[in-house]
Design an enzyme around this catalytic site. Structure first.
Site, short mmCIF file in Angstrom:
data_model
loop_
_atom_site.label_atom_id
_atom_site.label_comp_id
_atom_site.label_asym_id
_atom_site.label_seq_id
_atom_site.Cartn_x
_atom_site.Cartn_y
_atom_site.Cartn_z
N ARG A 5 -8.08 11.05 -7.44
CA ARG A 5 -9.26 10.28 -6.67
C ARG A 5 -10.82 10.89 -6.60
NH1 ARG A 5 -9.50 7.21 -1.14
NH2 ARG A 5 -11.62 7.39 -0.83
N LYS A 40 1.00 -1.22 -0.05
CA LYS A 40 0.00 0.12 0.14
C LYS A 40 0.81 1.19 0.19
CE LYS A 40 -4.04 1.98 2.18
NZ LYS A 40 -3.67 3.46 2.07
N ARG A 62 -17.21 0.36 -1.85
CA ARG A 62 -16.14 -0.49 -1.16
C ARG A 62 -16.87 -1.87 -1.26
NH1 ARG A 62 -16.76 4.06 1.28
NH2 ARG A 62 -14.57 5.02 1.99
N PHE A 71 -1.54 -0.46 -10.20
CA PHE A 71 -2.21 -1.67 -9.64
C PHE A 71 -3.23 -2.21 -10.38
CE2 PHE A 71 -2.98 2.11 -6.72
CZ PHE A 71 -4.22 1.87 -6.79
N LYS A 81 -7.80 -2.90 3.35
CA LYS A 81 -6.58 -2.27 3.58
C LYS A 81 -6.17 -2.53 4.90
CE LYS A 81 -9.06 1.90 4.26
NZ LYS A 81 -9.53 3.35 4.06
P1 AMP Z 1 -6.99 4.83 2.19
O1 AMP Z 1 -6.80 6.11 1.50
O2 AMP Z 1 -6.30 4.72 3.52
O3 AMP Z 1 -8.42 4.79 2.49
O4 AMP Z 1 -6.70 3.72 1.43
C1 AMP Z 1 -7.17 3.42 -0.02
C2 AMP Z 1 -6.12 4.15 -0.88
O5 AMP Z 1 -4.76 3.36 -0.76
C3 AMP Z 1 -6.43 4.20 -2.43
O6 AMP Z 1 -7.48 5.12 -2.65
C4 AMP Z 1 -5.22 4.12 -3.25
O7 AMP Z 1 -4.83 5.48 -3.28
C5 AMP Z 1 -4.07 3.86 -2.03
N1 AMP Z 1 -3.31 2.64 -2.43
C6 AMP Z 1 -1.88 2.49 -2.23
N2 AMP Z 1 -1.44 1.47 -2.93
C7 AMP Z 1 -2.57 0.67 -3.45
C8 AMP Z 1 -2.71 -0.52 -3.87
N3 AMP Z 1 -1.51 -1.43 -4.26
N4 AMP Z 1 -3.91 -0.81 -4.26
C9 AMP Z 1 -5.11 -0.04 -4.17
N5 AMP Z 1 -4.93 1.26 -3.60
C10 AMP Z 1 -3.76 1.56 -3.11
#
Ligand code: AMP
Length: 559
Positions: free
Chosen positions: A268, A248, A412, A338, A418
């Site tokens: 995004r 991530k 989602r 990805f 995550k």
């Molecule tokens: P969060 O922002 O904490 O809700 O986590 C989701 C975000 O992680 C996504 O919107 C992406 O911007 C980011 N992200 C980073 N690495 C990845 C990955 N390998 N696959 C999908 N999302 C990722």
């Protein structure tokens, strides 16, 4: 022709209608009376969008600009801040200000006039763009009655306060077109723009088959989202089928389109950021030979040592259009892909993730592009080792993705989880207290809320003044003042738009907060400018973490 005034009146009625069913009906009935091109615009306006999805970023009008225009029309040079403080919200303050003008403009605007004006304002570019945009806005507002001014203001800042969320709007469109809700929801997932969706529904022309859609004009799809999981073991339990783990990356989500010779990049939030990332445009232009490709990935900032740098460093690059060449040198970026959303002009959203990944790998190999590091986890032990390695290498955590999961834009879907080491939540600031002592003059104690079960419901889970630097307090104060709708005692109440990532030590049961939970030792880690309130974490997630904590399972994933 539908008048803008009627739409403004509808919004008033909606805001006074408690019943959800009635609100759906009111919107459906209103849309039914409109011509197809008007349906498109009205639906967009009802969603609080000035232009089509992804185009909104071109308008570049702030709440301040609207305030200034209304003040000038009212003959005031110094806008009266007390007026803003006493109004229930920004839209109402604009309405009051416009009434001060005395001679009321009659309702003369048509819905299409307003759409044209927004389009014209968005098209103004170049050196004197700011002045030009302001002048055009003033001209539009001069033609508006106070109630119309209120609606204009609300649409421009995207804060409608009429109780019509995206879900309700889609229901109303289904009702207007007499189509099954599931069908319209599916079409919305593929279309993304609520205006075009409404128009297609009116024509009886909903696109339901992803394969049949060959995007003639690049338009962004809403990115697929992930649900949080506490640790690797929970990911195994939740997914309960084969999955892959990916690093991530802590950067910014990018959706890259390549159609013909053209490369476009969307954030995004679906704003076009092509001009902020010229090096990525060149990279894709030179390397990807296929046409009709949409790739999903993350752009991260790199330090001089080649290691990932903080999210804030990257944010300096986003949304910038000036001085790009200097920033390019000062803050290099790297792209990690990805997912593959479209390939050779066909959407891939219904193909399972493993198929999309295989196609993406082949494409990346041909093009020499980098993918997020990934393994297909055989055992918990192997998965945990991958997670540890990711953290050691400076990444934020891992994503767990079910191999058979389809790509669900904007949702989602449950196919992606995550897993982060850091013990944080994304929360919305709903109010802030004025500071004293060293923090005098700043809104510096922040009331934090998580999403409840009902749409738009936000429930407080704690307060904090820890985390921000002096400079950040200053910026947060300015941002919150622009969102303020009420002030009582030492507390300013703000529109819930600012999302912050909050670290905490543990979760307690709390009789004081309606959420039932309170965070201990909460501290703001950073502002999440890339997130909307709808992306914040939920009380359900907090309840889950609390249950794990109470069961003695470390929230830090067994460490
Ligand atoms: P969060 O922002 O904490 O809700 O986590 C989701 C975000 O992680 C996504 O919107 C992406 O911007 C980011 N992200 C980073 N690495 C990845 C990955 N390998 N696959 C999908 N999302 C990722």
């Amino acid at each position: 022709m539908a008048s803008f005034y009627e739409l403004a009146q509808l919004c008033e009625t909606l805001s006074q209608t408690a019943s959800r069913i009635q609100r759906v009906q009111l919107v459906a009935e209103f849309l039914s009376t409109l011509a197809p091109e008007e349906v498109e615009i009205a639906a967009r306006f009802l969603a609080g969008q000035t232009l089509a999805q992804g185009e909104n970023g071109r308008l570049k009008l702030s709440a301040r600009a609207v305030w200034k225009a209304a003040a000038e029309l009212a003959g005031e040079t110094e806008p009266d801040q007390a007026l803003l403080a006493n109004a229930a919200d920004f839209g109402e303050a604009i309405e009051t200000l416009m009434r001060l003008r005395g001679a009321e403009a009659g309702p003369t605007l048509a819905v299409v006039d307003v759409a044209r004006a927004f389009e014209a304002i968005a098209a103004i570019a170049g050196r004197a763009a700011r002045q030009g945009k302001l002048a055009a806005l003033r001209e539009l507002m001069a033609r508006a009655a106070p109630l119309e001014g209120k609606l204009l203001a609300r649409i421009v800042i995207g804060e409608m306060r009429h109780g019509v969320g995206e879900g309700l709007l889609v229901e109303a469109i289904a009702q207007m077109a007499a189509r099954p809700l599931a069908e319209v929801q599916r079409a919305f997932m593929l279309e993304g723009d609520v205006g075009r969706l409404a128009r297609a529904a009116r024509h009886g022309d909903l696109k339901l088959d992803a394969q049949a859609i060959s995007p003639a004009r690049p338009r962004p799809l809403r990115p697929m989202l992930a649900q949080p999981a506490a640790d690797i073991a929970q990911a195994f339990a939740l997914l309960d089928r084969p999955f892959a783990l990916e690093h991530k990356l802590d950067g910014a989500r990018v959706q890259i389109h390549r159609f013909g010779a053209e490369v476009k990049i969307f954030s995004r939030r679906l704003n076009e950021v092509t001009r902020s990332l010229p090096e990525i445009v060149t990279l894709v232009q030179e390397s990807v030979k296929e046409d009709g490709v949409i790739m999903d990935g993350e752009v991260i900032a790199l330090g001089a040592d080649g290691r990932p740098r903080s999210f804030q460093d990257l944010m300096r690059r986003f949304g910038r259009v000036h001085d790009i060449q200097r920033l390019l040198r000062e803050q290099p970026t790297a792209l990690f892909l990805f997912d593959l959303i479209a390939w050779r002009g066909r959407l891939m959203v219904d193909a399972p993730y493993h198929t999309r990944w295989d196609a993406l790998s082949a494409l990346a190999q041909r093009a020499g592009l980098t993918l997020a590091q990934r393994i297909v986890a055989g055992s918990v032990k192997e998965a945990e080792a991958f997670f540890e390695d990711a953290l050691t290498a400076g990444y934020e955590g891992v994503m767990a993705k079910a191999l058979d999961s389809i790509y669900t834009p904007g949702a989602r879907g449950g196919g992606w989880l995550k897993i982060k080491r850091a013990h944080t939540l994304d929360l919305v600031i709903v109010a802030a207290d004025w500071g004293y002592g060293r923090r005098r003059g700043w809104l510096s104690n922040y009331h934090l809320a998580a999403r409840g079960e009902k749409p738009d419901e936000l429930l407080e889970v704690g307060k904090t003044f820890k985390g921000p630097s002096d400079e950040e307090f200053q910026t947060l104060t300015e941002q919150l003042l622009a969102l303020k709708h009420d002030e009582r005692g030492k507390t300013a109440f703000v529109r819930p738009e600012l999302v912050v990532e909050v670290a905490y030590s543990d979760i307690q049961r709390s009789p004081r907060y309606p959420s039932g939970f309170a965070l201990r030792f909460a501290r703001i880690v950073r502002v999440r400018e890339d997130k909307f309130a709808a992306d914040a974490d939920t009380v359900a997630t907090i309840a889950q973490r609390f249950a794990r904590q109470a069961a003695g399972v470390s929230p830090l994933g067994g460490i």
